[in-house]
Structure formats: structure tokens, C-alpha cells
Write a protein that holds these residues in place. Structure first.
Motif, PDB file in Angstrom:
ATOM      1  N   UNK A 143     -20.354 -29.309   3.797  1.00 57.70           N
ATOM      2  CA  UNK A 143     -19.372 -28.538   3.254  1.00 57.70           C
ATOM      3  C   UNK A 143     -18.797 -27.518   4.254  1.00 57.70           C
ATOM      4  N   UNK A 144     -19.455 -26.883   5.155  1.00 54.39           N
ATOM      5  CA  UNK A 144     -19.157 -26.171   6.406  1.00 54.39           C
ATOM      6  C   UNK A 144     -18.019 -26.937   6.873  1.00 54.39           C
ATOM      7  N   UNK A 145     -18.242 -28.133   7.439  1.00 54.75           N
ATOM      8  CA  UNK A 145     -17.513 -28.937   8.015  1.00 54.75           C
ATOM      9  C   UNK A 145     -16.191 -29.303   7.390  1.00 54.75           C
ATOM     10  N   UNK A 146     -16.432 -29.449   5.938  1.00 52.49           N
ATOM     11  CA  UNK A 146     -15.246 -29.667   5.195  1.00 52.49           C
ATOM     12  C   UNK A 146     -14.163 -28.759   5.202  1.00 52.49           C
ATOM     13  N   UNK A 147     -14.750 -27.381   5.141  1.00 55.34           N
ATOM     14  CA  UNK A 147     -14.039 -26.228   5.260  1.00 55.34           C
ATOM     15  C   UNK A 147     -13.190 -26.417   6.559  1.00 55.34           C
ATOM     16  N   UNK A 148     -13.622 -26.403   7.735  1.00 51.88           N
ATOM     17  CA  UNK A 148     -13.230 -26.291   8.813  1.00 51.88           C
ATOM     18  C   UNK A 148     -12.232 -27.534   9.090  1.00 51.88           C
ATOM     19  N   UNK A 149     -12.791 -28.387   8.955  1.00 53.37           N
ATOM     20  CA  UNK A 149     -11.838 -29.592   9.292  1.00 53.37           C
ATOM     21  C   UNK A 149     -11.277 -30.488   8.293  1.00 53.37           C
ATOM     22  N   UNK A 150     -11.345 -30.085   7.235  1.00 50.48           N
ATOM     23  CA  UNK A 150     -10.715 -30.635   6.057  1.00 50.48           C
ATOM     24  C   UNK A 150     -11.522 -31.795   5.346  1.00 50.48           C
ATOM     25  N   UNK A 151     -11.065 -32.124   3.966  1.00 48.10           N
ATOM     26  CA  UNK A 151     -11.857 -32.939   2.897  1.00 48.10           C
ATOM     27  C   UNK A 151     -11.464 -34.319   3.462  1.00 48.10           C
ATOM     28  N   UNK A 152     -10.588 -34.749   4.323  1.00 50.86           N
ATOM     29  CA  UNK A 152     -10.460 -36.236   4.604  1.00 50.86           C
ATOM     30  C   UNK A 152     -11.150 -36.486   6.034  1.00 50.86           C
ATOM     31  N   UNK A 153     -11.073 -35.504   6.641  1.00 51.43           N
ATOM     32  CA  UNK A 153     -11.817 -35.497   8.023  1.00 51.43           C
ATOM     33  C   UNK A 153     -13.014 -35.777   7.865  1.00 51.43           C
ATOM     34  N   UNK A 154     -13.833 -35.033   7.117  1.00 52.39           N
ATOM     35  CA  UNK A 154     -15.358 -34.537   7.015  1.00 52.39           C
ATOM     36  C   UNK A 154     -15.835 -36.157   6.600  1.00 52.39           C
ATOM     37  N   UNK A 155     -15.242 -36.949   5.887  1.00 54.79           N
ATOM     38  CA  UNK A 155     -15.872 -38.184   5.519  1.00 54.79           C
ATOM     39  C   UNK A 155     -16.067 -38.957   6.817  1.00 54.79           C
ATOM     40  N   UNK A 156     -15.523 -38.738   7.679  1.00 53.42           N
ATOM     41  CA  UNK A 156     -15.642 -39.587   9.021  1.00 53.42           C
ATOM     42  C   UNK A 156     -16.478 -39.051  10.060  1.00 53.42           C
ATOM     43  N   UNK A 157     -17.228 -37.768   9.664  1.00 50.62           N
ATOM     44  CA  UNK A 157     -18.047 -37.255  10.668  1.00 50.62           C
ATOM     45  C   UNK A 157     -19.487 -37.664  10.261  1.00 50.62           C
ATOM     46  N   UNK A 158     -20.043 -38.115  11.361  1.00 51.29           N
ATOM     47  CA  UNK A 158     -21.527 -38.724  11.055  1.00 51.29           C
ATOM     48  C   UNK A 158     -22.361 -37.373  11.401  1.00 51.29           C
ATOM     49  N   UNK A 159     -23.111 -37.103  10.593  1.00 55.19           N
ATOM     50  CA  UNK A 159     -24.176 -36.037  10.697  1.00 55.19           C
ATOM     51  C   UNK A 159     -25.407 -36.426  11.483  1.00 55.19           C
TER      52      UNK A 159
END
Length: 464
Positions: free
Chosen positions: A187-203
Motif C-alpha cells: 500500500x505504500x507503493x500504491x500511494x507512491x506509484x499509483x493503483x495501476x502501477x502497483x499491480x505490476x510491481x513484483x515484491x
């Protein structure tokens, strides 16, 4: 209010002799006085929601002057997870105790005892726990919002670093094996990079033992000498329960709920904990479980919590400060590499951990050290203490270091800004200004790095 609480205690003791609770005035004060007020949402110890926590904004003017003309190169962030549901042990206790207590409170008031309003009694009559065992330790919705807001704030504060697509070479993310820290990272990354982008970030996959984020769990010496040492670590807290201040709170809360005997310690803490959780979960909504506590009672219960964490995780034991050395070494190595190479790789380091991590790292830097140790017998003199859990480690508490290049990029032209809860925070034990010159901070961090031998300090083995 102390005078009133003593009065409430005397009334309860007298009423036991005749078998009936006496609801009357005593020295001009009624037993129900003091309960019809707002809950101090910023003073609920480690269950304080980030949005409710106090923020010290006093240093912005000096900070802006000190970094004028400088360029932020790298951010190192340590974040506690956001507002969560109770842990498994806490949830079992709440679910075992509160349903029965709620029905007894309603029955007490039907018999003419107690101070709650009719609307509050209806809430208790229909109260259903806002969680079940499937929710244990998971991030609650407010916690999701907290982390997203923190990520967005950093993007807005340093857009040249974070207003760009996520790439693992530019941004390092790490968290512990607990689900709530991984959820916080998301959710930190969602706030920083946006809802659409966070789904493509591989943690990344969390691992254990993690000597940077959960070092204490891999330190058998700390577990034995501090965490499980009931005779010393929890001595002051146990003694505080026997003081007049704590007994007055126990008697006063019990009387306002209509009980003809004081609640047990487990019952009192369960009522307090549910008050704290529900206040953190729902901004602007009053929890009925907070109703019997006066402002003085909240002070007492906060100190009860403080006495635990102060000795378990902070200045109350010297081992707490020493075990965080690998975390400090990680900060040193990232910033040293950037200064020496002239390029930040990565430019953002984002770590997500727990209150125990935050407490120990803050103490390692000497932040918020009280003038004297917290004890069971100095509650009144410590009311203005700088170290209180509500401020030091609410949900989503965070400590960040920003490396600034000032001028030509030589080592002597670098500064470090320190931010606690997003606010500039001086390191008086290390640096002279609101910011640190890298030449000041570097040797101090280098010493922590050079002397950090957790194997010798802790007899390291796999995480317990």
C-alpha cells in the motif's frame, strides 16, 4: 480528578459492606463526572492511529534554510506496519472476555448502576466484535490508507526521485515474514506509484532471520535477558499496578460500568484495548468501550503500556540499543556508496517492520530519551516526558534519512535530513543542526558498522 477517583474507591469499598452500590455525591463530586468527553485519540500508546498521532512541525523553517540549494539523492525509510487487527493471542483474549463483560454492563445499568448513556447501552447490547480469527494480525483498512498516504507524501515531497515508474534497480523494498509488513509495503507503493502501477510491481520474498528488520528475534540473549525476563523487564509495570494511581483507575472504570467489584486486570486491559482498536479503525466514531475512561484514566493506561515497552524495547535495557546495529550499518553502507560513487543505487530504500524495530532504532540514535527512567513511582513527575509510546511508535510510525548533495558532490558537501513521522527531526547526540553534515554522521555510523558483531552479542541462530 484524582480526588474524585479516590472518592469512587471509597464508595465502592463502603458499598461492598452493605451489598449495594451507592450512586451519590461524595465531597461534591458524582461518580459519573468526567466521562462525557472526547477520547484522546493521540494518546492510545502503540495502538494510536497514524492519522491521530502527534506530529512535531517546529523544525521546518530551520531545515529549509539548511538544505537550501541542495539536491536530494537518496532516501532510506524504516516504517512500522499500519493499523492492524489484533494478534492471535490478543484476539483470543478479547473474544473470550468482552462479549460477557458487555452483557454484564447492560445488566448493571438495568439495575440502576453505571454511567453509560442509553445509546451506549444499545451499542453494547448489540455489540459484535469487528473482526474474527481470520483477521488476526492482518492490516486493517485504516492501515492501508495510512501507508498509501505516506507513500504519496514522499512522492510529493521529492518528486524528482519518486514521480517515475518503479524499477527494482532504483527502489529497494524489504519487509519481514509477517503478512502485515508485506501488506504495508504494497500500500505504500500504491500511494507512491499509483493503483495501476502497483499491480505490476513484483515484491520480494520475505526471509528469516532478517538481521536488519527483525534482529531481536534472532538474538537469543535478548530473548532470555529482556523479553522473557519477567523479574526485571516487567517489574516496574507490575509495581505500577499496585499504586494508588492505577487502583483509582481500576475502581473508577469499574464503578462507571456499574460493577460492584473492580474489574480484573485482564478485563480492564481488554476494555482498554478494544477502545484503542476501534478508535484506530474508525476515524471520527466514538467507541463505546472508551466511555468509562476519564482523561486521567487514559494517562494511567498509557503509562502502564509505556512501562512495558520502555524496558522491553528501549532505554530501559542497554541491550535494546545494541541489537539494532545491523540496521544502522545498512543505512551507513547505502549512503557511503552513494557519496563515494556519486550515484544513488538504489535511490529509494523502503523497509517495513514492527514497533520493536522502531523503538530500538530510535533509541540507538538517542532520540526522545527521557530525563530519567520511567518507573512505577514517578508517574506524576513524568507526565511531560518526551518518551511516550503514543508518540514514539503509533501505527505506521516511520523514520527516514534523506541524503542531500550540496554543491559539487564532494563528501564534505553532503548533508543528511532526518525525518520522524515525516517531520524534520534533529539528532542532538550526533549532529549540531537540524540536519547532519555527512562528515558528522559518517564517523558515528561507521563506528556502529565496525563494532557490530551480533554473533558475539547474541549467539545468533535462526529466528525463533
Amino acid at each position: 480528578m484524582i480526588k474524585f477517583q479516590k472518592c469512587a474507591k471509597m464508595m465502592w469499598e463502603a458499598s461492598v459492606l452493605v451489598g449495594v452500590m451507592v450512586w451519590c455525591c461524595c465531597e461534591g463530586l458524582h461518580v459519573c463526572d468526567g466521562v462525557d468527553r472526547a477520547t484522546p485519540t493521540h494518546r492510545l500508546s502503540t495502538k494510536t492511529a497514524y492519522f491521530n498521532a502527534d506530529k512535531d512541525t517546529t523544525h521546518w523553517s530551520d531545515f529549509n534554510k539548511e538544505v537550501e540549494g541542495c539536491f536530494a539523492e537518496q532516501v532510506w525509510l524504516l516504517n512500522r506496519h499500519g493499523t492492524r487487527f489484533p494478534t492471535q493471542n490478543d484476539m483470543h483474549g478479547l473474544l473470550d472476555i468482552l462479549p460477557g463483560v458487555s452483557q454484564k454492563i447492560v445488566a448493571n445499568h438495568q439495575q440502576g448502576r453505571g454511567c453509560l448513556k442509553q445509546s451506549e447501552l444499545e451499542q453494547l447490547q448489540n455489540w459484535i466484535p469487528p473482526y474474527d480469527l481470520r483477521d488476526k494480525e492482518q492490516l486493517q483498512e485504516t492501515g492501508q490508507d495510512e501507508l498509501a498516504a505516506i507513500g504519496e507524501e514522499w512522492r510529493n515531497f521529492l518528486p524528482h526521485l519518486f514521480d517515475q515508474p518503479f524499477h527494482p534497480a532504483k527502489f529497494k523494498v524489504d519487509f519481514t515474514v509477517k503478512n502485515r509488513t508485506g501488506q504495508s509495503a504494497y500500500h505504500f507503493l500504491r500511494g507512491m506509484f499509483g493503483d495501476e502501477a502497483v499491480g505490476n510491481i513484483e515484491l520480494p520474498q520475505p526471509y528469516s532471520p532478517n538481521f536488519v528488520l527483525r534482529f531481536y528475534k534472532a538474538c537469543p540473549r535478548w530473548v532470555k535477558e529482556v523479553y522473557k525476563n519477567k523479574e526485571t523487564t516487567y517489574k516496574e509495570r507490575q509495581l505500577f499496578v499496585e499504586t494508588e494511581d492505577f487502583k483509582n483507575t481500576a475502581h473508577g472504570v469499574s464503578a462507571r460500568l456499574g460493577f460492584m467489584h473492580p474489574l480484573s486486570l485482564d478485563e480492564l486491559v481488554a476494555v482498554y484495548d478494544e477502545c484503542r482498536y476501534e478508535t484506530a479503525f474508525w476515524a471520527g466514531r466514538d467507541s463505546v468501550w472508551c466511555s468509562p475512561f476519564t482523561d486521567d484514566d487514559f494517562e494511567v493506561m498509557e503509562y502502564y503500556q509505556d512501562l512495558k515497552y520502555y524496558y522491553e524495547d528501549s532505554y530501559g535495557h542497554p541491550l535494546n540499543l545494541k541489537t539494532a546495529c545491523r540496521t544502522l550499518a545498512d543505512l551507513f553502507m547505502h549512503f557511503r556508496s552513494t557519496v563515494n560513487d556519486g550515484e544513488a543505487k538504489p535511490q529509494g530504500i523502503f523497509y517495513f517492520a514492527h514497533d520493536k524495530t522502531i523503538f530500538k532504532v530510535l533509541a540507538s540514535f538517542g532520540l526522545f530519551r527521557p530525563a530519567q527512567h520511567l518507573r512505577h513511582d514517578n508517574f506524576k513527575s513524568m507526565k511531560d516526558r518526551v518518551w511516550r509510546t503514543s508518540f514514539v511508535s503509533p501505527f505506521s510510525a516511520n523514520l527516514a534519512f534523506v541524503l542531500y548533495r550540496c554543491g559539487d558532490g564532494k563528501e564534505e558537501n553532503h548533508k543528511v535530513g532526518v525525518f520522524f513521522e515525516g517531520q524534520p527531526t534533529p539528532l542532538p547526540d550526533v549532529c549540531r543542526g537540524v540536519t547532519c553534515r555527512w562528515e558528522e554522521l559518517r564517523p558515528w555510523l561507521a563506528e556502529q558498522h565496525a563494532t557490530c558483531d551480533l554473533g558475539k552479542l547474541c549467539m545468533l541462530h535462526d529466528e525463533l
